[in-house]
Design a protein around this motif. Structure first.
Motif, short mmCIF file in Angstrom:
data_model
loop_
_atom_site.label_atom_id
_atom_site.label_comp_id
_atom_site.label_asym_id
_atom_site.label_seq_id
_atom_site.Cartn_x
_atom_site.Cartn_y
_atom_site.Cartn_z
N HIS A 553 0.81 -1.26 -0.06
CA HIS A 553 0.18 0.08 0.05
C HIS A 553 0.78 1.45 0.01
O HIS A 553 0.48 2.17 -0.74
N HIS A 587 -7.47 1.55 -0.02
CA HIS A 587 -8.21 1.48 1.41
C HIS A 587 -9.71 0.98 1.18
O HIS A 587 -10.73 1.64 1.39
N GLY A 590 -12.30 1.69 4.11
CA GLY A 590 -12.35 2.93 4.64
C GLY A 590 -13.04 3.95 3.92
O GLY A 590 -13.43 3.77 2.88
N GLN A 592 -12.00 6.73 3.38
CA GLN A 592 -11.37 7.60 2.35
C GLN A 592 -11.61 6.79 0.89
O GLN A 592 -11.27 7.51 0.09
N ALA A 593 -11.46 5.61 0.86
CA ALA A 593 -11.71 4.82 -0.40
C ALA A 593 -13.18 5.51 -0.96
O ALA A 593 -12.94 5.66 -2.02
#
Length: 753
Positions: A553, A587, A590, A592-593
């Motif tokens: 990542h 992510h 998440g 954020q994704a």
């Protein structure tokens, strides 16, 4: 033997319509002499009388010569020793069990006709062990040939002279069979006829070693079915196979196990066991060539103070130098040069060009572009090289050159730098343009890239449909990886990154995650040499995606942020949308994704790119579902499915059906989930996308398990586990294995009293 001569006299007399008395009157030979010849009582016929009888029967010249040969064979000779001409058996001899069995089988099948076994090396001309094999087999079976064994080296590929005239070999056999010089006819074909007469009805073995061609062998073949003939040659003697029913046996290089056994036999097991890593490398570098292994073993034997690792180092740095020797018989380059010198100028040039081809093998279409000669002419030259055992052809029709022969070929023929570069450019264009056409079939909605036209005399291969495209990628995968490395090494930077683009979907569908990362690393490096911001953005983005799939990542974030920054500098909304879409995958669970997916969707909605918009819709739906926002997820995925179906994007449709299956499963609608997952799997299988098939099968198993369908769950999970293992996705395979164990434990508890 006298029966043959007497029968011939009687046959020719009857054909002429003559009685013994009439023949005597016409020839001047007495009736009693004629009667004695036909009955076999006349054991020492005079050649002058034989000639008069032949004239009276009006024999053709060839019939006269054969009759004279039969007459010579009818003479009663003093007893001579049975010929035992086989050279000493090779020591040590290891392996070759399959080849020995094939020779034994040919001998068993040879009761009706001469068992002529043609030996020809596929993986290399000289040095592959043809004579070594045949002499071992001949000594092992010598008792089956009580009337003798004849051997001749026909010198078809000799460092110090031309191939032996077959007449010389015939004369040598006649001498070995005890024929007196004054009884040997003058004409070569008559001598061959005499040889056939002498070995007729004999149980003999004839070993014809190192033949140049079929014409050299034909005069030495017996006419009856009691003899066995074994021929070795670097050429594939097709005329013997088609014209004389010969059994064809290909002698390939030795297996790694056989190679280790040979080294142990020469050097002792203690020395082999002391340096297993060095032995492994020696076996690898020698590539199963018995001559190469014997040369290395000989040097190691005479220099016991040196470690085997030292010999491995030398061989790695300069294999042909290490395997060279002043004695041509103990020099691999010298042995190979004899086959090379027999080639025409055109064949030698193609031989050298094949050594330049990237990858482990090559198909006819690629070879035609490499050579610039067209399919028909290239096929003809390749056939010649194959018959000379300088290349091999497998069952799929692909051509392969042994690594040691490839090294020899790179220096054996003096190609100009311009010729080398032009050939490499042609074959790289072939791979790039064919791979591009195949990649467009795999995803017809993918934004295209612009390729320069292929160079002259390069003819890319036509690819008809998705299955054909996947088959082509499967066959050419190793060559495409090598082609990209070659392009980068020769500063063909555009070709290098474009080859990565063509491989992207194939790697994705097959789960070749590490290869995907490798090609995009090369692509990023090559794009960096170009004044092409679009190529740099694309390569960084897809490098980031390759890192994501492998779970790296931090590296993925770095590459994708670079792609996003470059796209923002270019003020290119489409490239920004692609970067955000890929950043979302870093992510997957998440918030954020989801934000990156929404940003991609906002950018796509103003661009009139419906497939990009559908991709973003499905991404928003997937990440929302992972966060438990199932109503939002279902709404976006349904919108994505409508776009995909409207634009006939089957891969996108399958992805979205999988997303909807996940949403239904987590909404408690397990039957609906099963239907969605099955639809997705069906589409993935139509696309030959085993990577996504594995993931959807794993999710399908959970829906079955939730409904208590344990057998179906186990079946889906086992198939997913096997696919994961094929793709080297070890973590996923272990997770499925744990799920299977848990289900098994649950079944055991429920069945306990």
């Amino acid at each position: 033997m006298e029966d043959h001569f007497g029968a011939a006299i009687r046959r020719y007399r009857l054909r002429a319509g003559l009685t013994q008395e009439a023949l005597a009157e016409r020839s001047g030979v007495s009736v009693s002499t004629i009667r004695g010849m036909e009955s076999g009582r006349r054991r020492n016929p005079q050649l002058a009388s034989v000639r008069r009888l032949a004239a009276a029967c009006d024999l053709r010249p060839i019939e006269l010569e054969e009759l004279l040969a039969a007459a010579a064979g009818a003479v009663e000779h003093p007893a001579i020793p049975v010929p035992r001409q086989l050279p000493a058996p090779p020591v040590p001899f290891v392996g070759r069990h399959h080849e020995l069995e094939r020779l034994d089988a040919a001998l068993r099948a040879g009761s009706a006709a001469a068992a002529t076994v043609v030996l020809s090396a596929i993986a290399g001309a000289g040095g592959v062990g043809k004579s070594w094999l045949v002499l071992h087999w001949a000594h092992r079976n010598a008792d089956r040939f009580p009337d003798g064994q004849l051997f001749v080296d026909l010198r078809g590929f000799s460092p110090d002279g031309d191939p032996m005239d077959p007449a010389v070999a015939v004369r040598g056999f006649l001498d070995a069979l005890g024929v007196e010089p004054n009884r040997i006819p003058l004409a070569p074909h008559a001598q061959a006829a005499l040889l056939r007469s002498l070995v007729a009805d004999k149980r003999m073995l004839l070993v014809l070693d190192n033949a140049a061609d079929s014409a050299q062998v034909a005069p030495l073949l017996p006419g009856g079915g009691t003899c066995t003939v074994v021929v070795t040659s670097r050429n594939r003697l097709s005329a013997l196979i088609t014209g004389h029913g010969a059994h064809h046996l290909c002698v390939d290089t030795m297996s790694d196990t056989e190679a280790r056994t040979l080294l142990a036999a020469r050097l002792g097991s203690a020395r082999i066991e002391a340096e297993p890593a060095a032995v492994d490398e020696l076996v690898h570098l020698c590539g199963g060539f018995p001559l190469a292994l014997s040369i290395v073993a000989g040097r190691a034997h005479t220099q016991p103070q040196l470690k085997l690792a030292d010999f491995a180092d030398e061989l790695r740095e300069g294999a042909l130098d290490v395997l060279d020797d002043a004695d041509p018989a103990a020099s691999l380059p010298a042995v190979l040069s004899l086959s090379h010198h027999a080639l025409s100028d055109e064949e030698a040039e193609v031989f050298a060009l094949l050594a330049l081809a990237p990858g482990p093998d090559i198909g006819l279409a690629a070879a035609s572009s490499l050579t610039g000669r067209g399919r028909s002419r290239t096929r003809s030259v390749l056939r010649t090289l194959e018959q000379a055992s300088l290349i091999g052809q497998d069952a799929a029709g692909r051509y392969r050159m042994h690594d040691l022969i490839r090294r020899y070929a790179t220096t054996a023929h003096d190609l100009s730098e311009g010729t080398r570069t032009a050939a490499l450019r042609r074959v790289l264009d072939f791979y790039t343009h064919t791979a591009y056409a195949a990649a467009c079939l795999l995803d017809s909605h993918r934004a295209p890239i612009e390729l320069a036209a292929p160079v002259a005399t390069c003819s890319p291969q036509a690819v008809g449909d998705i299955p054909a495209a996947m088959d082509w990628f499967d066959a050419e995968h190793g060559n495409l990886l090598a082609a990209q490395r070659a392009a980068a090494a020769h500063a063909f930077h555009v070709t290098a990154w474009q080859l990565a683009w063509t491989l992207n979907d194939f790697h994705y569908r097959r789960g070749h995650r590490h290869d995907q990362l490798a090609v995009w690393q090369i692509a990023v490096a090559c794009a960096g040499h170009l004044p092409d911001a679009g190529a740099q953005i694309l390569t960084h983005r897809l490098l980031g995606r390759a890192y994501v799939v492998l779970g790296h990542h931090q590296e993925a974030i770095k590459a994708l942020n670079q792609a996003l920054a470059l796209s923002e500098q270019q003020e290119d909304r489409a490239l920004q949308a692609q970067a955000h879409y890929t950043l979302a995958s870093i992510h997957p669970d998440g918030r954020q994704a989801l934000e990156h997916a929404r940003r991609a969707l906002d950018l796509y909605r103003g661009l009139d790119q419906p497939i990009g918009e559908a991709n973003a819709l499905n991404a928003v739906g997937w990440y929302a579902a992972r966060l438990g926002e199932l109503d939002t997820a279902r709404e976006h995925c349904r919108s994505a499915l409508t776009l995909y179906q409207h634009h006939h994007d089957v891969n996108g449709e399958a992805q979205t059906l999988d997303s909807l299956g996940y949403i239904d499963h987590h909404s408690g609608r397990h039957h609906d989930a099963l239907q969605r997952y099955r639809q997705a799997i069906s589409l993935y299988r139509d696309l030959d996308n085993t990577y996504e098939t594995a993931d959807t099968l794993e999710r399908l198993g959970h829906s079955h398990a939730a409904l208590g369908h344990h057998d179906q769950a186990c079946s889906a999970w086992r198939e997913a586990r096997d696919l994961y293992r094929q793709q080297d996705r070890d973590q996923e395979a272990e997770q499925v294995e744990r799920e299977l164990d848990c289900l098994s434990d649950e079944d055991n508890r429920s069945s306990s009293p």
